[in-house]
Write an enzyme that holds these catalytic residues in place. Structure first.
Site, PDB file in Angstrom:
ATOM      1  N   HIS A  37       0.726  -1.113  -0.194  1.00 23.61           N
ATOM      2  CA  HIS A  37       0.037   0.053   0.094  1.00 23.61           C
ATOM      3  C   HIS A  37       0.776   1.370  -0.075  1.00 23.61           C
ATOM      4  CE1 HIS A  37      -2.633  -2.794   2.218  1.00 23.61           C
ATOM      5  NE2 HIS A  37      -3.504  -2.642   1.217  1.00 23.61           N
ATOM      6  N   SER A 186      -2.377  -7.934   3.165  1.00 22.11           N
ATOM      7  CA  SER A 186      -2.849  -7.948   4.566  1.00 22.11           C
ATOM      8  C   SER A 186      -3.122  -9.434   5.114  1.00 22.11           C
ATOM      9  CB  SER A 186      -4.081  -7.127   4.705  1.00 22.11           C
ATOM     10  OG  SER A 186      -3.867  -5.968   4.153  1.00 22.11           O
TER      11      SER A 186
END
Ligand code: AMP
Length: 280
Positions: A37, A186
């Site tokens: 990210h 994640s």
């Protein structure tokens, strides 16, 4: 860095920034931010004067038996990371803000949404397209940044942006990996130490496909067979798909061409992981 909670606030922020002559960048995420990210946010900040990072665990892209309830959430750390990488605002709406009472409008990208991850996760890409359309309408960005990590998602969103004539440019950023090759996700947080080692098999199949392609092997059957063998060598891993497809249409190809997408998905214990490469 400001935290915005409503669509009206995000739209106002974007319009103000544009009024001040800034280019608007949007980085949609579900939070639990990591270096993948971070690279998207950095890339956005390098070309846009005002960057919004959205953090929204979107319920409509999870199937009934998937991990919506337990998806990792780390809002404070996420805000610190977004700020450090150059975000001007974080947009973190409540579910009711994105899906007001009685919400009945969905965005379905036909065909593409049933390919790759869409095959094993029915409704997933409808949820993704719906929420990203809402984010693009709210933020009115010049550019929106997505990771190649979710390569099928990129195809679905490019198609949607073209079909709905969004004024936003879809920018795709390279996959960020751990030093040992594992693509950052994640969901890696779900892996126990043994699974973490097993998970490396995915990036191994990707490197193998890259090496075969570099040596001139372009046949889907050969590339897929080699990957299948590598995955099968790890008995605790359950294959979901291994495919060579046209990256725009997600249709399988028999012979890879520059730009073809070689993608794998597999279950490591209860965790589904994906990885891919674009043939040179
Ligand atoms: P997510 O929070 O998982 O929905 O991901 C938000 C965005 O980050 C998506 O566009 C992903 O493709 C991108 N992303 C996730 N992992 C990586 C990675 N390892 N490298 C690059 N981009 C990533």
């Amino acid at each position: 860095m400001e935290i915005l909670r409503t669509v009206a606030e995000l739209r106002q922020w974007s319009r103000n920034a544009r009024g001040n002559g800034k280019t608007i960048g949007l980085v949609p995420t579900m939070g639990a931010l990591h270096a993948g990210h971070a690279s998207l946010i950095r890339t956005a900040a390098a070309s846009c004067g005002a960057v919004a990072v959205s953090i929204f665990v979107n319920p409509t892209q999870f199937g009934p038996n998937e991990d919506y309830a337990v998806y990792p959430r780390s809002f404070e750390a996420d805000c610190a990371l977004a700020k450090a990488q150059g975000a001007a605002v974080v947009f973190a709406p409540a579910v009711e803000e994105m899906y007001p009472a009685g919400a009945a409008t969905l965005v379905e990208v036909e065909g593409l949404s049933g390919c790759l991850d869409g095959k094993s996760r029915p409704g997933h890409f409808r949820g993704v397209a719906t929420v990203v359309a809402k984010l693009l309408i709210a933020a009115e960005p010049d550019r929106a940044f997505f990771g190649q990590k979710d390569a099928a998602q990129v195809s679905v969103l490019r198609r949607m942006a073209a079909d709905l004539r969004f004024a936003t440019e879809v920018v795709v950023c390279p996959i960020v990996r751990e030093a040992d090759g594992l693509a950052l996700s994640s969901r890696n947080a779900y892996l126990n130490p043994a699974e973490r080692i097993q998970a490396l098999t995915l990036s191994r199949t990707i490197r193998q496909a890259e090496a075969l392609a570099a040596s001139g092997e372009r046949q889907a059957s050969a590339l897929i067979a080699a990957a299948r063998k590598t995955l099968a060598a790890e008995p605790d891993l359950r294959m979901d798909y291994i495919e060579l497809v046209d990256w725009a249409t997600l249709e399988p190809v028999e012979t890879g061409a520059p730009g073809s997408l070689f993608a794998v998905a597999a279950w490591v214990g209860a965790t589904r992981l994906i990885d891919n490469t674009i043939l040179p």
